[in-house]
Structures are given as C-alpha cells and as structure tokens.
Design a protein around this motif. Sequence first.
Motif: not given
Length: 548
Positions: A485-489, A491-493, A500-503
Amino acid sequence: MKLTNIYIGYLKVNRAMEIAGILIRQGFDELIARTWLGRRIRKRRIRRSKPVYTTEERLRLTIEDLGPTYIKFGQILADRPDVVSERFRNELKKLQSRALPFDDQLARNLIEDELSAPIEKVFATFDETCMASASIGQVYGATLPDGSPVVVKIRRPKIEQKIKLDLYLMRFLAAKLAKNYPEMAAINIVGVVDEFGESILRELDYNNEAANILRFQQMFENDPTVYIPKVYLEYTTRRLLVMERVTGITPDDPTVLKANGLDTQQIALNGANALLTMILRHGFFHADPHAGNIFIMPGNVIAFIDFGMVGVLTPRDMNFLANISLGFVRRDPTVIADSLITLCNVRFFKKRDELIFSLQQMTAQYSHVPIDKLDYAGMIQQCIDLITKYSLQIPNGIFMLVKSLATIQKVAEKLDPDIPFTPLITPYAKDVIMQRFSPRKLAGELYQTLKNYANLALNLPGDVSEILYKLKQGEIRHNIRFENSEMLQKAVRNVGFRMAYAIILVGLFIGSVLLINTRSDLAYAKFLLWASSILIFILILKWMFRRK
C-alpha cells in the motif's frame, strides 16, 4: 499524559540505550577486527595464546551481554535454519541459560511474599543457599511438614518488566526489518518474535508449568516406566512453584548407571518410547528433554523435570510426522515430499518435481544404511533445510519438535549406540495413520462433507437471489487489496503532484495571455508568458522522451 506512561517510556528509552551501548561496543570491536590494525592485533593475540573471537563468537557474546531474553531467543534461533545460517546456528547452540544467582535473602523475602507467611510456618526445613540459578528463576531445596522433599522455584525480581521491554524492542526492530527488506517475507521474522514472546511469557507464569505437570501426570498415570513429579498447587502462584524433589542419576554417564545396577539399553528404550508417546499419541511433549532435565530412578524408570517449555502439535503436524516416518522407512521421496508440502499448507506446489528430485538424492545417501541405523532426527533436519530453500513456511512448532527428537535421540544413543530409533517410531506412525483412516473417522468426515454440500444446495438459491438484487440496486462492491500500500500511496501522490503542476502551468499561460490582451504594457505578463511557455515546452519534451 499519565505518569505511568511517562515512566514506561523512560524504561523503554533506558533499556534501548543500554542495548545500544552493548551493540556499539561489540560492533566497534567487530569493525576493528576487519581492518589492517585488527588483523595485526589478532596475530599478536594468537602468538600470546590469548582468545581471538570470530564474528560468530562475538555475536554469541553480544547476546549473552544483552541478557536472558536474548539468550533464550538465541537458543530458539539455533534451531531455525530458515532464519539463521548454519555457521551462526552452530555458535548459538553454545548459549547457556545459566545465570548468576541473586541474593538468597532477597529470594527468601520473595518466597514469603508469595506464601503470605513466614517460611518456617510452611516448610519444616529450608536450604538457605540456592541449588541452581537460571535466567528466569532460582531453585531452593526444602521439606514439607509431612517430611516430603520438595524444590521451591522463585522467579527473579522485576524479570517480567525487563522481558516485556526487550520483547517490545525486538518486535519493533523485527517490523522495521520486514518493512525495509521484503525478501525476508518467507522468514516471517515478526512471527518468530511473536511466537517467542508468547512462549517466554507463558514460561514466566509458574501456573502454566503446574498445569503442564498435571497434564503429563494424566498422560503417564498407567505407564510404570515414566515418573512425573507431584506439584503442590496450594503453594504455587505466578511467581512461585513448589513441586516434588526427584532423586536419581542423570543419564549422561552410562558407567555410573551400570555401576548402580541399571540397564542402559532399557533406559534408552524407555526414554525414546516416552517421548514418542508424548508426540504421536498426545501431541503434547517436553520441549527440552536434555540430560539435565531427566533423572533415572530405580527400575530404569525415567523421571522428567522442568516443564516450563512444552510443545503442542496439531493433527496436521502429527500426520506429517507419521507420513514422513513411513517415507524414511520405505526410502520413498514422493511420500516425503508430499508430507512436507502438506505440512506447509500448500495445495499446488510448482516446484514439487524439483523437491522430489532433491529428496531422491538425499535418500540415495542412505540406500545402503540399515533401517535401524538411520539418523531419524538428522534426516528430518535435512528435509527442513531443503524446503527452506524453496521459501516454504514451516509451522513454528515443528522446529521445537525436531529439537526434542534430536535431543532425546542423542541421549538414547549415548546410553545405547545400537538403539533402533527409526524402527521404534514406525509402530507409532502406523497407529496415527490407522486412526486417521479408521472407519469411524472416515464416516465422520464423509458426514461432515455431505452436510456442507447439503447446506450449499439449500442456501444457493437465496444467495443467488441476493446477489442479483444487489446488482440491480447498484450495491455490489468489490474490495481491492494491494500487497504494498505504501508504494501505491507514493504513486498516487506523484500523479497528483504532476497534475497539479500541469494545471498551474496551464493556468499561468492562459492568465498571461489574457493579461497581455487587456494590458499589453505589463512587463510581468510577458515574463509569465515566456516562463510558462518554456516550462510547458520542457514538460512536452520530457513526455515525448519517456514515450520513446
């Protein structure tokens, strides 16, 4: 925050600093030993006939410095080939649980506190000097008012708090290791620490040892070749154990036994039968049957003492032992492999053929050895060493079983080198298998299977209707479980940050264009336009590069 929590936190930090000091000191010595200066010092100490420690010996000395909790944990690791390599296990086997005795007057005060009475009112005589001292308790000799000789075992003061602190720190470190090194999943080091913690905490409560004694008495009440000492429950507490004092000869010297008119061959046979009865008929056995915990009484009777460490076997474990025993007798690697795979609770093992081939090579070594000369405990240990290479998890109780078998086999062979240990176990193994396939047992299992199928047939229409109804209502949910789950979190972050950077960049670009259209004289609007355009261009290049 409560004062109790502050005090407990202080104890944890204090113990952690004490452990850190020992590890740093020993680690520094090990670091120096690996340098050029260390090699020079080593050669000089060898010339002067001074002790020179290897890495394995230094590990053992470190464990001894850390105290009783780590000593007992090291003794358990010595029997775990899936956790510790062979060269370290050989050194850990040298660990002894002997400890320096604490003050006899303090022990007397602790005994009186547990009895809630002066010693003179409970015992007719009491030896003021301890008979033996171990890591958890201290033993004294005494006699009851009726003249019965007893031993009085009192627990060390404050030992429970210290062990609990050590267990907390050990589990914390084990969890960190399991988290940082996923390849240790097959070892299940956290499970090893948890099992050890449960075992040593049970051993701290002498009520558990008293209950073990009563159970062994019931098991051997009709066996004249085995004697279990009496326990006096009216005096026994969590910290105090009073039991009958057994007198006899330890089985580590055949010459002394023969000089006292005892039959060493019969003693070996009685001892082996006693342990096999515990294991294969009751699934409850003495887990530390070394020569110091056994006395030989007149008539070649085997008397066991020290029942703090016991092993419990499940029916699956007992079936494994029965099947593997018959596999050894028949030299059948397929039977041995299937029993090992079943023990590890694996239904479809991809490397079954490779395991059978390896076992075939192992059994070929014993093809010319008579059955009565087979090293039974050694062969089981070889099988366990073999399947650990395939990352299979063996139930923890099996390692304690192997240790007990190896110990009693060593004691028996010292008394009688020609004892046929493997043929001796065969009748017990056949009894287990016959009980498993008895008509009554098979009928019970068949009845349970038919009952399960009947319940399935009765409940199936209702279950299907419920699923269809929830599907129509949109209430069907599916839970997805991720192993990491830590790797998934993470990746989501990362995806969220990039979005957010692109927006923000696109917003800056559009905003700067609107500003230039309305106020062309604003210098910072042109700067924002150029800066956002360059950053967007860089992002596009990075995206194109990744795509390639």
